[in-house]
Design a protein around this motif. Structure first.
Motif, short mmCIF file in Angstrom:
data_model
loop_
_atom_site.label_atom_id
_atom_site.label_comp_id
_atom_site.label_asym_id
_atom_site.label_seq_id
_atom_site.Cartn_x
_atom_site.Cartn_y
_atom_site.Cartn_z
N MET A 1 3.34 -50.24 62.89
CA MET A 1 1.92 -50.55 62.72
C MET A 1 1.31 -50.87 64.08
SD MET A 1 -0.68 -50.90 60.67
CE MET A 1 0.05 -51.01 59.04
N THR A 2 0.15 -50.31 64.35
CA THR A 2 -0.56 -50.56 65.59
C THR A 2 -1.48 -51.76 65.44
OG1 THR A 2 -0.52 -48.21 66.15
CG2 THR A 2 -2.17 -49.56 67.26
N THR A 3 -1.43 -52.66 66.41
CA THR A 3 -2.30 -53.83 66.40
C THR A 3 -3.13 -53.85 67.67
OG1 THR A 3 -0.74 -55.11 65.08
CG2 THR A 3 -2.42 -56.34 66.28
N ALA A 4 -4.45 -54.06 67.53
CA ALA A 4 -5.34 -54.11 68.68
C ALA A 4 -6.24 -55.33 68.56
CB ALA A 4 -6.18 -52.84 68.77
N THR A 5 -6.79 -55.77 69.67
CA THR A 5 -7.72 -56.90 69.69
C THR A 5 -9.13 -56.37 69.93
OG1 THR A 5 -6.03 -58.39 70.55
CG2 THR A 5 -8.31 -59.08 70.81
N ALA A 18 -18.40 -63.59 58.96
CA ALA A 18 -18.65 -64.77 59.79
C ALA A 18 -17.46 -65.17 60.64
CB ALA A 18 -19.09 -65.93 58.91
N GLU A 19 -16.25 -65.05 60.09
CA GLU A 19 -15.07 -65.53 60.81
C GLU A 19 -14.70 -64.66 62.01
OE1 GLU A 19 -13.59 -63.01 57.32
OE2 GLU A 19 -15.16 -64.52 57.70
N ARG A 20 -15.33 -63.49 62.15
CA ARG A 20 -15.02 -62.60 63.27
C ARG A 20 -16.12 -62.53 64.30
NH1 ARG A 20 -12.04 -57.40 60.28
NH2 ARG A 20 -9.96 -58.34 60.24
N ARG A 21 -17.21 -63.23 64.07
CA ARG A 21 -18.35 -63.14 64.96
C ARG A 21 -18.15 -63.96 66.23
NH1 ARG A 21 -23.11 -63.91 60.37
NH2 ARG A 21 -22.67 -61.95 59.26
N GLY A 22 -18.57 -63.39 67.36
CA GLY A 22 -18.59 -64.13 68.61
C GLY A 22 -17.23 -64.46 69.19
N GLN A 23 -16.21 -63.75 68.79
CA GLN A 23 -14.88 -64.06 69.29
C GLN A 23 -13.99 -62.82 69.19
OE1 GLN A 23 -12.59 -66.69 66.64
NE2 GLN A 23 -14.17 -66.36 65.10
N ALA A 24 -12.89 -62.85 69.94
CA ALA A 24 -11.91 -61.78 69.85
C ALA A 24 -11.04 -62.00 68.62
CB ALA A 24 -11.04 -61.76 71.11
N PHE A 25 -10.63 -60.90 67.98
CA PHE A 25 -9.75 -61.01 66.82
C PHE A 25 -8.80 -59.82 66.79
CE2 PHE A 25 -13.63 -58.84 65.50
CZ PHE A 25 -13.16 -57.74 64.80
N SER A 26 -7.63 -60.05 66.25
CA SER A 26 -6.64 -58.99 66.14
C SER A 26 -6.80 -58.27 64.82
CB SER A 26 -5.22 -59.57 66.25
OG SER A 26 -5.02 -60.11 67.53
N LEU A 51 -21.44 -48.79 74.48
CA LEU A 51 -20.34 -48.77 75.42
C LEU A 51 -19.10 -49.39 74.80
CD1 LEU A 51 -19.31 -48.41 78.40
CD2 LEU A 51 -20.11 -50.75 78.82
N VAL A 52 -17.96 -48.73 74.99
CA VAL A 52 -16.67 -49.25 74.55
C VAL A 52 -15.76 -49.33 75.78
CG1 VAL A 52 -14.61 -48.85 73.14
CG2 VAL A 52 -16.87 -48.26 72.24
N LEU A 53 -15.18 -50.50 75.97
CA LEU A 53 -14.18 -50.68 77.02
C LEU A 53 -12.84 -50.93 76.36
CD1 LEU A 53 -16.04 -53.07 79.52
CD2 LEU A 53 -15.94 -50.57 79.57
N ILE A 54 -11.83 -50.18 76.76
CA ILE A 54 -10.47 -50.41 76.28
C ILE A 54 -9.61 -50.79 77.47
CG2 ILE A 54 -8.47 -49.42 75.12
CD1 ILE A 54 -10.27 -47.64 73.54
N ASN A 55 -9.11 -51.99 77.41
CA ASN A 55 -8.31 -52.54 78.52
C ASN A 55 -9.10 -52.48 79.83
OD1 ASN A 55 -6.21 -52.76 76.61
ND2 ASN A 55 -5.54 -50.67 77.08
N GLY A 56 -10.41 -52.73 79.71
CA GLY A 56 -11.27 -52.80 80.88
C GLY A 56 -11.83 -51.49 81.36
N GLN A 57 -11.50 -50.37 80.71
CA GLN A 57 -11.96 -49.06 81.13
C GLN A 57 -12.85 -48.42 80.06
OE1 GLN A 57 -11.35 -47.80 84.24
NE2 GLN A 57 -10.40 -49.81 84.61
N SER A 64 -7.63 -42.42 70.88
CA SER A 64 -6.71 -43.02 69.90
C SER A 64 -6.32 -44.42 70.34
CB SER A 64 -5.44 -42.16 69.78
OG SER A 64 -5.76 -40.89 69.25
N ILE A 65 -6.27 -45.33 69.39
CA ILE A 65 -5.94 -46.72 69.68
C ILE A 65 -4.42 -46.87 69.75
CG2 ILE A 65 -6.07 -49.08 68.80
CD1 ILE A 65 -8.75 -48.34 67.56
N GLU A 66 -3.99 -47.57 70.78
CA GLU A 66 -2.57 -47.80 70.99
C GLU A 66 -2.24 -49.28 70.79
OE1 GLU A 66 -1.72 -46.33 74.87
OE2 GLU A 66 -2.30 -44.26 74.38
N ASN A 67 -1.01 -49.56 70.48
CA ASN A 67 -0.59 -50.93 70.23
C ASN A 67 -0.88 -51.81 71.46
OD1 ASN A 67 0.73 -52.78 68.37
ND2 ASN A 67 2.34 -52.94 69.90
N GLY A 68 -1.51 -52.96 71.20
CA GLY A 68 -1.81 -53.90 72.26
C GLY A 68 -3.12 -53.67 72.96
N ASP A 69 -3.89 -52.63 72.60
CA ASP A 69 -5.17 -52.38 73.24
C ASP A 69 -6.12 -53.55 73.02
OD1 ASP A 69 -4.65 -49.91 74.34
OD2 ASP A 69 -5.50 -48.77 72.67
#
Length: 247
Positions: A1-5, A18-26, A51-57, A64-69
């Protein structure tokens, strides 16, 4: 299973629980899930994303989303300088044209008042409206996030406000419409161009008080409506003038 933040910014948070607003979540992602798929699976229409940044880029929707992105998502139409980056879906060139869904009839009339070509019909079906917007390079306006997730929608805008005048101000601010406005150039009823008409040619169709007090008139060749600078006109002019006032 792939997990991303994930981390969403500004108004995009309004699409999240509400629980996902304004913060990072996995979040667990399906195998080979793309950025677009996951953003919309989390409830955010892709048309609202600049704009989408993945790992700062910077990354595209098809990445495609990779594990740990670590995925950061920014909205369109906010005060965010991304001039050095390529936006995911820039608006069509030229003066914006719109198609509004069945719940935005009041907004459609005000956009026409401001001179913006705006299609509206409360009989439009979602798929047909999405295809129309895409085919004619129009911005699809709606308060239905599911409609903006339609696969053929390229340019869309979720309307947050509820009242037409506030909705118009929202679009003026988000799309910088003041630079493109041509007030009183389109019929509010049918979206056709207005033209000046001599008073004598429409005299018999005017109310008696208008016959006495007004000299300048516009007419629509499509629906034959006549417009003059009465109190309603003045109210509409005041409304449009207020669109150019910064908060």
């Amino acid at each position: 299973m792939t997990t991303a933040t994930f981390r969403f910014y500004a108004r995009l948070n309004e699409f999240l629980p509400a629980e996902r607003r304004g913060q990072a979540f996995s979040c667990s992602c399906a195998r080979a899930a793309t950025t677009k798929h996951m953003i919309e699976a989390l409830g955010v229409p892709h048309t609202e994303v600049a704009l989408v940044l993945i790992n700062g880029q910077p990354a595209g929707f098809q990445r495609s989303i990779e594990n740990g992105d670590r995925i950061v998502v920014y909205p369109k139409f906010e005060r965010l300088d991304i001039s050095t980056l390529a936006p995911l879906q820039p608006l069509p060139n030229g003066r914006p044209r719109f198609v509004a869904d069945a719940h935005l009839g009041g907004l459609a009339r005000l956009l026409r008042l401001a001179g913006f070509d705006t299609l509206y019909d409360n009989g439009y079906e979602d798929a047909a409206m999405a295809e129309l917007a895409n085919r004619e390079g129009r911005v699809l306006l709606t308060r239905d996030r599911a409609l903006l997730m339609h696969r053929v929608v390229t340019h869309g805008c979720y309307v947050y406000a509820l009242k037409p005048a506030i909705q118009l101000k929202e679009l003026y601010d988000r799309l910088d419409l003041a630079a493109h406005a041509r007030p009183f150039s389109l019929c509010m009823s049918c979206n056709a161009p207005l033209r000046a008409v001599d008073k004598q040619t429409v005299f018999e169709r005017l109310p008696p008080r208008v016959q006495e007090r007004h000299e300048r008139f516009l007419t629509c060749d499509c629906c034959a409506r006549i417009y003059w600078e009465g109190s309603h006109w003045q109210d509409m002019r005041a409304l449009l003038d207020s669109m150019n006032v910064s908060d």
